[in-house]
Each structure stands twice: as structure tokens, then as C-alpha cells.
Motif scaffolding. Structure first.
Motif, mmCIF file in Angstrom:
data_model
loop_
_atom_site.group_PDB
_atom_site.id
_atom_site.type_symbol
_atom_site.label_atom_id
_atom_site.label_comp_id
_atom_site.label_asym_id
_atom_site.label_seq_id
_atom_site.Cartn_x
_atom_site.Cartn_y
_atom_site.Cartn_z
ATOM 1 N N LEU A 13 0.835 -1.200 0.000
ATOM 2 C CA LEU A 13 0.000 0.000 0.000
ATOM 3 C C LEU A 13 0.869 1.249 0.000
ATOM 4 N N ARG A 23 0.424 5.430 -0.133
ATOM 5 C CA ARG A 23 -0.530 6.541 -0.007
ATOM 6 C C ARG A 23 0.027 7.762 -0.722
ATOM 7 N N LYS A 24 -0.841 8.397 -1.510
ATOM 8 C CA LYS A 24 -0.456 9.618 -2.222
ATOM 9 C C LYS A 24 -1.143 10.793 -1.533
ATOM 10 N N LYS A 32 -0.275 -0.892 -4.711
ATOM 11 C CA LYS A 32 -1.584 -0.263 -4.865
ATOM 12 C C LYS A 32 -1.440 1.139 -4.296
ATOM 13 N N VAL A 59 -3.210 4.659 -3.324
ATOM 14 C CA VAL A 59 -4.503 5.262 -3.021
ATOM 15 C C VAL A 59 -4.303 6.719 -2.613
ATOM 16 N N ASP A 60 -5.245 7.536 -3.037
ATOM 17 C CA ASP A 60 -5.259 8.942 -2.637
ATOM 18 C C ASP A 60 -5.626 8.988 -1.160
ATOM 19 N N ASP A 61 -4.810 9.639 -0.357
ATOM 20 C CA ASP A 61 -5.017 9.636 1.085
ATOM 21 C C ASP A 61 -6.319 10.318 1.488
ATOM 22 N N SER A 64 -9.235 10.980 -0.531
ATOM 23 C CA SER A 64 -10.479 10.413 -1.059
ATOM 24 C C SER A 64 -10.543 8.892 -0.954
ATOM 25 N N GLY A 65 -9.393 8.234 -0.827
ATOM 26 C CA GLY A 65 -9.365 6.784 -0.803
ATOM 27 C C GLY A 65 -9.438 6.156 -2.187
ATOM 28 N N GLU A 66 -9.435 6.986 -3.224
ATOM 29 C CA GLU A 66 -9.530 6.523 -4.606
ATOM 30 C C GLU A 66 -8.247 5.798 -5.024
ATOM 31 N N ASP A 67 -8.392 4.728 -5.781
ATOM 32 C CA ASP A 67 -7.255 3.982 -6.305
ATOM 33 C C ASP A 67 -6.670 4.762 -7.486
ATOM 34 N N THR A 104 -3.540 3.991 -8.823
ATOM 35 C CA THR A 104 -2.390 3.196 -9.255
ATOM 36 C C THR A 104 -2.097 3.399 -10.738
#
Length: 71
Positions: free
Chosen positions: A6, A8-9, A40, A42-44, A46-49, A51
């Protein structure tokens, strides 16, 4: 098969590897992928993937420096 790592972005475009508890660069991620590690991203907020978009950034960066990824 290896478990997905994981990443996080954050809004400031920094990438954080939750597995190793450290910030990483696109080159760090490229090296992980080259060794067969699955990631993987994920945008920190919004939680959107995200990748796919990050993988495209890695490919574009490699092409920019003269290392052909796509033929």
C-alpha cells in the motif's frame, strides 16, 4: 504471489509506503515493480485507487530519460 504494498499519495504529491513506513519517490516505486512487487496507490484524502495514473507517470519518466519502456 506477493501481497500488494500500500502506497498513499498525499495532496502535496508525496508518496508514503505504509509497509516500510517511509516516503518514497517514483524511482523507488519503479524499482519495487521491477523486482516483482505489486503495489496499490490510493489517494489519502479520497481513498480513490490512483495506481494506473501513477504507473503512467513512471512510464513517462522513463521514456523522458531515453529508456524506452514501450516499443
Amino acid at each position: 504471489m506477493a501481497e500488494e504494498r500500500l502506497i498513499r499519495k498525499y495532496a502535496n504529491r508525496r508518496l508514503y509506503d505504509a509497509h516500510d513506513s517511509r516516503h518514497v519517490t517514483l524511482d523507488d516505486l519503479r524499482k519495487l515493480i521491477a523486482t516483482g512487487q505489486r503495489i496499490k496507490v490510493v489517494d489519502d484524502k479520497s481513498g480513490e485507487d490512483v495506481t494506473r495514473s501513477l504507473l503512467l507517470q513512471i512510464i513517462a519518466a522513463q521514456e523522458q530519460f531515453g529508456t524506452p519502456v514501450l516499443s
